[in-house]
Design an enzyme around this catalytic site. Structure first.
Site, mmCIF file in Angstrom:
data_model
loop_
_atom_site.group_PDB
_atom_site.id
_atom_site.type_symbol
_atom_site.label_atom_id
_atom_site.label_comp_id
_atom_site.label_asym_id
_atom_site.label_seq_id
_atom_site.Cartn_x
_atom_site.Cartn_y
_atom_site.Cartn_z
ATOM 1 C CG HIS A 113 -1.835 -0.811 1.344
ATOM 2 N ND1 HIS A 113 -1.850 -2.179 2.112
ATOM 3 C CD2 HIS A 113 -3.313 -1.315 0.354
ATOM 4 C CE1 HIS A 113 -3.002 -2.977 1.997
ATOM 5 N NE2 HIS A 113 -3.663 -2.405 0.972
ATOM 6 C CD GLU B 188 1.550 -4.021 -13.119
ATOM 7 O OE1 GLU B 188 2.436 -4.632 -12.725
ATOM 8 O OE2 GLU B 188 1.508 -3.105 -13.985
ATOM 9 C CD GLN C 256 -9.343 -3.979 -7.035
ATOM 10 O OE1 GLN C 256 -10.186 -4.643 -6.148
ATOM 11 N NE2 GLN C 256 -8.381 -3.425 -6.536
ATOM 12 C CB VAL D 7 4.956 -4.718 -3.097
ATOM 13 C CG1 VAL D 7 6.201 -4.492 -2.123
ATOM 14 C CG2 VAL D 7 4.870 -3.425 -3.852
#
Length: 292
Positions: A37, A150, A155, A178
């Site tokens: 995030h 990604e 989504q 990540v």
């Protein structure tokens, strides 16, 4: 940093930024923030003057009540992390604010062609819930750019098509997945894994890499590759949910026109559902035989 829960003061702040000619970036989240995030937040910072992050566990996108109840909620810790990143506004609405008349009486956004296939077929209504809440948040924040990971490949595709179809003046910036040092894709759900499950979880990414290597080596028996991948997951103690090999641009089956494929996978470790994906370039590489 401001923490705002109501729509009116958020819009007032956005209008002030607009009057000042500032460029606004937005990162929608459901909280329980990790480095994945925060990578989105940092990318947002690179592309705008001010950054807004929302934290809202959206009930409309959950198809199971127990999954919604089990979703980790760590608002105080999340706010502290975002303060460290220099975020200007954290928007923290409640379900009553987002759906004041209840979800059953609420207009919704559906993205045909993408919402009902793959994961959308096994989780009916999930992507309708995602598209609806993201469109509402876009209308509230009115960002110039928005960053999405990604890792949630389908989504991201749904959001991009929604923005195109509805002519929203927002640039969608994809951000690479990540990963932990052992290859596991970072996810808020990872904290629910036991020590033993956490040790086995990287097999999902390992299996994707194996399928990718097989495809790059010329294998195109995709149904058999899926079965082989499921066998690898089961051998490591994971319960396969789904593996799809599709065209990365359309999410349709691979065809002779496909230049880039995507492998999408989901598997369970006990009650925790892990997802991951990997893209594969199918364009033949031309060897360079020129002499130096």
């Amino acid at each position: 940093m401001q923490v705002i829960a109501e729509i009116a003061p958020l819009r007032e702040q956005v209008q002030q930024w607009r009057r000042e000619g500032l460029r606004i970036a937005f990162v929608p989240t459901m909280g329980h923030l990790h480095d994945g995030h925060l990578t989105l937040v940092r990318r947002a910072r690179e592309n705008a003057d001010v950054v807004v992050v929302s934290i809202f566990v959206n009930p409309m996108q959950f198809d199971k009540a127990d999954d919604l109840a089990a979703y980790p909620r760590t608002l105080d810790e999340d706010i502290a992390k975002l303060n460290t990143e220099g975020v200007e506004v954290v928007f923290t609405p409640t379900a009553d604010i987002m759906y004041p008349n209840g979800m059953d009486n609420h207009a919704f956004v559906d993205v045909p062609g993408l919402s009902g296939v793959l994961e959308g077929a096994s989780r009916p209504g999930h992507f309708k819930g995602v598209a609806t809440v993201v469109s509402k948040l876009f209308n509230m924040v009115q960002p110039d750019v928005a960053c999405f990971g990604e890792k949630d490949f389908q989504q991201l595709a749904v959001i991009k098509k929604m923005v195109d179809d509805l002519c929203l003046p927002i640039e969608i910036i994809p951000v690479a997945t990540v990963r932990e040092m052992d290859g596991l894709a970072m996810s808020s759900r990872n904290t629910r894994l036991t020590v033993d499950e956490r040790q086995r979880a990287p097999v999902l990414a390992k299996t994707l890499r194996w399928i990718s290597s097989q495809m790059r080596g010329g294998r195109n028996d995709y149904s058999e590759l899926v079965l082989d991948g499921n066998d690898q997951l089961r051998a490591a103690g994971l319960e396969p949910d789904e593996i799809f090999i599709r065209d990365a641009n359309t999410l349709q089956p691979i065809s002779e026109h496909t230049s880039k494929a995507v492998i999408l996978a989901a598997a369970f470790l006990s009650q925790v559902r892990l997802i991951d994906n990997l893209t594969v370039d199918l364009t033949p590489q031309v060897a360079d035989d020129s002499e130096e």
